[in-house]
Design an enzyme around this catalytic site. Sequence first.
Site, PDB file in Angstrom:
ATOM      1  N   SER A 110      69.116 -50.976   1.710  1.00  0.00           N
ATOM      2  CA  SER A 110      68.895 -50.733   0.291  1.00  0.00           C
ATOM      3  C   SER A 110      69.850 -49.645  -0.197  1.00  0.00           C
ATOM      4  CB  SER A 110      67.420 -50.382   0.060  1.00  0.00           C
ATOM      5  OG  SER A 110      67.098 -50.436  -1.316  1.00  0.00           O
ATOM      6  N   ASP A 237      67.282 -57.348  -0.148  1.00  0.00           N
ATOM      7  CA  ASP A 237      67.066 -55.995   0.348  1.00  0.00           C
ATOM      8  C   ASP A 237      66.526 -55.975   1.784  1.00  0.00           C
ATOM      9  OD1 ASP A 237      66.288 -53.353   0.738  1.00  0.00           O
ATOM     10  OD2 ASP A 237      65.455 -53.131  -1.278  1.00  0.00           O
TER      11      ASP A 237
END
Length: 389
Positions: A110, A237
Site C-alpha cells: 500500500s 492493495d
Amino acid sequence: MTGNVQLYLTDAERTPFRMSAPLGGFGLVVKNRRTAAFPGSGFAAAASWPAQTWRPISCKLWPFRRRDEMAGGLAIVLSGGGAKGAFQVGVVHELVVNRGVHIDIVAGVSTGAIQALGVAQDDVPRLLEAWLRIKGNGSIYKERPLGVVGGFLGEDAIYDAAPLKRLLKGFADEKKLKASGRKLLLGVVNLGTGTYRSIDESVPGIHNWVYASCAMPLFFDPLKTRTRDRTEEQWVDGGVRDVTPLSAALQLNPRGVIAVRASPAPQPGSARTFDNLIDIGLRAVDILQSEVSANDLAGAALINDLIAAREAQLRALQAEGIGGAQAARILRPLDVQISRYRFAPIRIIEPEEAYSETLEFDPAKIRTAIDAGRRAVEREWEALEPLLS
C-alpha cells in the site's frame, strides 16, 4: 589442544543445530576431519578443523540456520496506511539520509510500497520532495461525479486515481533500482484468486505494481494485466492480505528487521461520528489495517520470545548438570517447532498518534507526520543500533 570448533549438526529428521565445541572435554567423538557423533544419540556433525581423528571433545547445542540460510542484510518493512505513510517518509529519510543507514532488503505494501520504492532505488531525497509537493487530495485522486452511485452503474472505483498513477510513473526509475543492488518486495493481491504476490525489482513496469499495491478496493481501480493466454487479471492493495509484509522479508533471512508502521498501535480513541458511507468505510479500513498490522508484528515477536525462552531453558538445564546429548533430547520437541519458522531480531517504529485520516492528504498534516517520523528514529535509536552493526 585448545580453542573451539564450530560443528553443524542434524538429527535423524534433519533438524539443524549448531555446536560450539571446546577441545579437550568429553561427550563427542570426532570420527575424522569432517564428521563426528554422540554415541547412541542419533546426532551427526559436519565440520572441518585441524585436529587429529577420534579426539573426544565436549559441546553445547542450540538452534541455528544452515550455512545457506545464514543471516543476510538489514531489512525494512513498511506497512499500509494511505496518507499516514508520511510518517514513514520521515523515518526512512532520517535513517538513510541523515544517519547513513544502509538497507539491503525493502518490503512494502500500500502506501509502504511507495516508500519501499524510494529506498530501493536509492532515491529517498526525491521521495521526500514528492510528498512535500502534495497540495491536497487532488494531488493523489479526483472525486468522480457520481461517487458511490457510480459503483451501481458499472464504475470500478469511487475515486479517479489518475494523479497517483502519474506521480508514480514520474517517480519510478528502473535504472536506479537496478543499479542500487537492493532487494525490493512489493505486496499485491490478485482480486480473482485472492492470492498474495511479492513483486521484486526485476519485474518490468515497476510503477504499475507500486500503484497496484496502493489500489484500495472500492476506492481506487485495480491494476489490470493479462496472462500469456490473454486471461485478464486484476491486482489490488497488498494490505488486503498482509498489512505488514514481514514474512516476505524474512524469506530472505535478514540479520535484522526494522518494521515501520504507518498507524499507531491500536488503542481506544476519542468518541466521534462519521457522516457518510465513504467516511465510515475508510474508518473501518483504518481500524482493520491497524489491528492486522499489530497482530502480524505480535506473531513475529512471539517467535523471538520463544527462542529466548529456549536459550533460558538450556541455561537452566546446564545449571542442573544436564548438558550435551541429554539436554538436546530434552529440548528437541521445542527445537523441532522452532526450526519451522524463520526469525530475525525485529525493531518496531510507529507513530505515537494518527496525524491524518487514510485518504486525507493535507500538506500541513503531511509535514507534521514527517517530522514525527524523524523524532521516532531518535527515540528508538538505541534499540536500533544492535541491528546496524
